[in-house]
Design a protein around this motif. Structure first.
Motif, mmCIF file in Angstrom:
data_model
loop_
_atom_site.group_PDB
_atom_site.id
_atom_site.type_symbol
_atom_site.label_atom_id
_atom_site.label_comp_id
_atom_site.label_asym_id
_atom_site.label_seq_id
_atom_site.Cartn_x
_atom_site.Cartn_y
_atom_site.Cartn_z
ATOM 1 N N ARG A 18 0.830 -1.198 0.000
ATOM 2 C CA ARG A 18 0.000 0.000 0.000
ATOM 3 C C ARG A 18 0.863 1.247 0.000
ATOM 4 O O ARG A 18 0.447 2.300 -0.444
ATOM 5 C CB ARG A 18 -0.873 0.018 1.254
ATOM 6 C CG ARG A 18 -1.999 -0.979 1.178
ATOM 7 C CD ARG A 18 -2.988 -0.664 2.258
ATOM 8 N NE ARG A 18 -3.881 -1.780 2.492
ATOM 9 C CZ ARG A 18 -4.958 -1.700 3.243
ATOM 10 N NH1 ARG A 18 -5.251 -0.565 3.846
ATOM 11 N NH2 ARG A 18 -5.722 -2.745 3.406
ATOM 12 N N ARG A 19 2.054 1.141 0.554
ATOM 13 C CA ARG A 19 2.934 2.295 0.643
ATOM 14 C C ARG A 19 3.745 2.557 -0.613
ATOM 15 O O ARG A 19 4.060 3.695 -0.925
ATOM 16 C CB ARG A 19 3.857 2.141 1.851
ATOM 17 C CG ARG A 19 3.210 2.768 3.056
ATOM 18 C CD ARG A 19 3.522 2.084 4.338
ATOM 19 N NE ARG A 19 2.592 2.564 5.357
ATOM 20 C CZ ARG A 19 1.356 2.108 5.511
ATOM 21 N NH1 ARG A 19 0.881 1.166 4.715
ATOM 22 N NH2 ARG A 19 0.570 2.602 6.439
ATOM 23 N N LYS A 25 5.112 5.563 -7.293
ATOM 24 C CA LYS A 25 5.812 5.728 -6.011
ATOM 25 C C LYS A 25 7.241 5.218 -5.990
ATOM 26 O O LYS A 25 8.166 5.951 -5.635
ATOM 27 C CB LYS A 25 4.991 5.087 -4.893
ATOM 28 C CG LYS A 25 3.800 5.938 -4.526
ATOM 29 C CD LYS A 25 3.013 5.358 -3.369
ATOM 30 C CE LYS A 25 1.957 6.349 -2.922
ATOM 31 N NZ LYS A 25 1.131 5.802 -1.812
ATOM 32 N N ALA A 26 7.428 3.962 -6.363
ATOM 33 C CA ALA A 26 8.782 3.403 -6.311
ATOM 34 C C ALA A 26 9.702 4.210 -7.211
ATOM 35 O O ALA A 26 10.843 4.500 -6.859
ATOM 36 C CB ALA A 26 8.764 1.946 -6.746
ATOM 37 N N ARG A 27 9.181 4.618 -8.345
ATOM 38 C CA ARG A 27 9.987 5.359 -9.294
ATOM 39 C C ARG A 27 10.429 6.708 -8.725
ATOM 40 O O ARG A 27 11.573 7.126 -8.893
ATOM 41 C CB ARG A 27 9.202 5.568 -10.587
ATOM 42 C CG ARG A 27 10.031 5.421 -11.836
ATOM 43 C CD ARG A 27 9.301 4.708 -12.945
ATOM 44 N NE ARG A 27 7.984 5.213 -13.150
ATOM 45 C CZ ARG A 27 7.706 6.277 -13.945
ATOM 46 N NH1 ARG A 27 8.665 6.911 -14.578
ATOM 47 N NH2 ARG A 27 6.479 6.672 -14.101
ATOM 48 N N ILE A 28 9.522 7.363 -8.038
ATOM 49 C CA ILE A 28 9.859 8.655 -7.438
ATOM 50 C C ILE A 28 10.958 8.484 -6.397
ATOM 51 O O ILE A 28 11.942 9.232 -6.382
ATOM 52 C CB ILE A 28 8.593 9.290 -6.825
ATOM 53 C CG1 ILE A 28 7.694 9.802 -7.949
ATOM 54 C CG2 ILE A 28 8.958 10.407 -5.862
ATOM 55 C CD1 ILE A 28 6.352 10.328 -7.502
ATOM 56 N N GLU A 62 1.306 11.574 -0.210
ATOM 57 C CA GLU A 62 1.122 10.247 0.395
ATOM 58 C C GLU A 62 2.453 9.707 0.892
ATOM 59 O O GLU A 62 2.546 9.148 1.980
ATOM 60 C CB GLU A 62 0.507 9.275 -0.619
ATOM 61 C CG GLU A 62 -0.972 9.524 -0.860
ATOM 62 C CD GLU A 62 -1.558 8.644 -1.969
ATOM 63 O OE1 GLU A 62 -2.609 9.000 -2.512
ATOM 64 O OE2 GLU A 62 -0.941 7.597 -2.284
ATOM 65 N N LEU A 63 3.487 9.886 0.090
ATOM 66 C CA LEU A 63 4.806 9.402 0.492
ATOM 67 C C LEU A 63 5.275 10.142 1.748
ATOM 68 O O LEU A 63 5.911 9.549 2.628
ATOM 69 C CB LEU A 63 5.801 9.595 -0.649
ATOM 70 C CG LEU A 63 5.577 8.684 -1.863
ATOM 71 C CD1 LEU A 63 6.419 9.137 -3.048
ATOM 72 C CD2 LEU A 63 5.905 7.228 -1.516
ATOM 73 N N GLU A 64 4.935 11.406 1.826
ATOM 74 C CA GLU A 64 5.325 12.182 2.990
ATOM 75 C C GLU A 64 4.548 11.698 4.215
ATOM 76 O O GLU A 64 5.121 11.472 5.279
ATOM 77 C CB GLU A 64 5.023 13.658 2.715
ATOM 78 C CG GLU A 64 5.665 14.600 3.708
ATOM 79 C CD GLU A 64 5.056 15.998 3.612
ATOM 80 O OE1 GLU A 64 4.275 16.259 2.674
ATOM 81 O OE2 GLU A 64 5.353 16.814 4.500
ATOM 82 N N GLU A 65 3.281 11.528 4.015
ATOM 83 C CA GLU A 65 2.406 11.051 5.097
ATOM 84 C C GLU A 65 2.866 9.695 5.635
ATOM 85 O O GLU A 65 2.775 9.424 6.827
ATOM 86 C CB GLU A 65 0.985 10.943 4.539
ATOM 87 C CG GLU A 65 0.060 10.051 5.340
ATOM 88 C CD GLU A 65 -1.047 10.847 6.001
ATOM 89 O OE1 GLU A 65 -1.936 10.213 6.574
ATOM 90 O OE2 GLU A 65 -1.019 12.090 5.937
ATOM 91 N N ASP A 66 3.371 8.869 4.741
ATOM 92 C CA ASP A 66 3.847 7.547 5.157
ATOM 93 C C ASP A 66 5.296 7.598 5.624
ATOM 94 O O ASP A 66 5.929 6.560 5.818
ATOM 95 C CB ASP A 66 3.702 6.546 4.007
ATOM 96 C CG ASP A 66 2.249 6.214 3.742
ATOM 97 O OD1 ASP A 66 1.426 6.350 4.667
ATOM 98 O OD2 ASP A 66 1.928 5.826 2.602
ATOM 99 N N ASN A 67 5.787 8.790 5.738
ATOM 100 C CA ASN A 67 7.136 8.987 6.270
ATOM 101 C C ASN A 67 8.244 8.378 5.409
ATOM 102 O O ASN A 67 9.255 7.908 5.901
ATOM 103 C CB ASN A 67 7.210 8.444 7.708
ATOM 104 C CG ASN A 67 8.479 8.876 8.410
ATOM 105 O OD1 ASN A 67 8.948 9.989 8.200
ATOM 106 N ND2 ASN A 67 9.032 7.986 9.207
ATOM 107 N N LEU A 68 8.045 8.421 4.111
ATOM 108 C CA LEU A 68 9.095 7.944 3.212
ATOM 109 C C LEU A 68 9.848 9.122 2.603
ATOM 110 O O LEU A 68 10.969 8.972 2.138
ATOM 111 C CB LEU A 68 8.489 7.077 2.105
ATOM 112 C CG LEU A 68 7.712 5.856 2.604
ATOM 113 C CD1 LEU A 68 7.118 5.084 1.445
ATOM 114 C CD2 LEU A 68 8.601 4.953 3.446
ATOM 115 N N LEU A 69 9.209 10.272 2.608
ATOM 116 C CA LEU A 69 9.823 11.475 2.042
ATOM 117 C C LEU A 69 9.773 12.627 3.024
ATOM 118 O O LEU A 69 8.820 12.763 3.787
ATOM 119 C CB LEU A 69 9.057 11.921 0.785
ATOM 120 C CG LEU A 69 9.254 11.206 -0.530
ATOM 121 C CD1 LEU A 69 8.560 11.993 -1.635
ATOM 122 C CD2 LEU A 69 10.730 11.034 -0.851
#
Lengths: 119, 119
Positions: A18-19, A25-28, A62-69
């Motif tokens: 989901r993340r 996403k993975a590409r970014i 979304e990536l920020e919210e999931d703490n990946l960015l």
DNA sequence: ATACATAGTATATTTTTAGATACTTTTATT
DNA sequence: AATAAAAGTATCTAAAAATATACTATGTAT
């Protein structure tokens, strides 16, 4: 209360996909990693070719919210915003590398097979 | 002519995620792997809880089409159909293991954080 | 005063995925 | 003759993801 996307993940695999399972996403994450871990919005926009600004913004949020960015805003005009991988985001890099390699190998194989078929 | 899902993949990562990024795909591969590399349709139906037969069939067909699963039909009544990983499918296992572990760790972290927040 | 740059928003629409529900096939069994 | 078992199909509907298009804010440079 705690957040929920649509409901609780079924398992760790479900949680993980989901993340990073989104269309870009993975590409970014990968692009940012490759560019020394910093890319501005406009740079991403060029690299993720054909993405609309709406989608790009949404995906980044979304990536920020999931703490990946991390998202760093400079209070200047015109605006300047930089995106970089968090520690958690960096943890995903080997994995992204792995599946990218698998994909590359598969594409090669398919190319060979299609050549055979077409002749 | 050659097939196309909606069009050509942008890159190897895109290619890879189209193959295993579906809602249940990685999980299905993982379950089969865990059960000694064979599962029948009905067994999968139970393991992938809440999936409809339509979705399960469709997902299995896609995995088969992408050469990640073998489908073996026994000509008996009532029907018996077994699904197993192809060699290509097996190549994905370490990767699935990796991201599952990441997901598990993340979920743990989140749990701890939420505990802090809620008290 | 007007235009430009950057990082977005807003709104409507289309496409893709997924879900609900009911039905089918073929032999063996009762 | 009716029922059951396993692996699906068929059809319709709903929800989620993605696309298209147009628009905004704010200082700086012209």
């Amino acid at each position: 209360m705690t957040k929920k996307k649509s409901d609780a993940p079924i398992c760790a695999l479900d949680y993980a996909f989901r993340r990073i399972g989104g269309k870009h996403k993975a590409r970014i994450l990968w692009y940012i990693y490759q560019q020394n871990n910093v890319l501005r919005y406009g740079e991403l926009k060029k690299m993720v070719q054909n993405i609309t600004s709406k989608m790009l913004t949404q995906t980044l949020r979304e990536l920020e919210e999931d703490n990946l960015l991390n998202r760093k805003v400079y209070p200047v005009v015109p605006p300047k915003v930089e995106y970089s991988l968090t520690e958690t985001g960096k943890e995903l890099i080997p994995f992204i590398e792995h599946i990218g390699a698998w994909g590359r190998a598969q594409m090669e194989k398919e190319k060979v097979e299609n050549k055979k078929k077409d002749e």
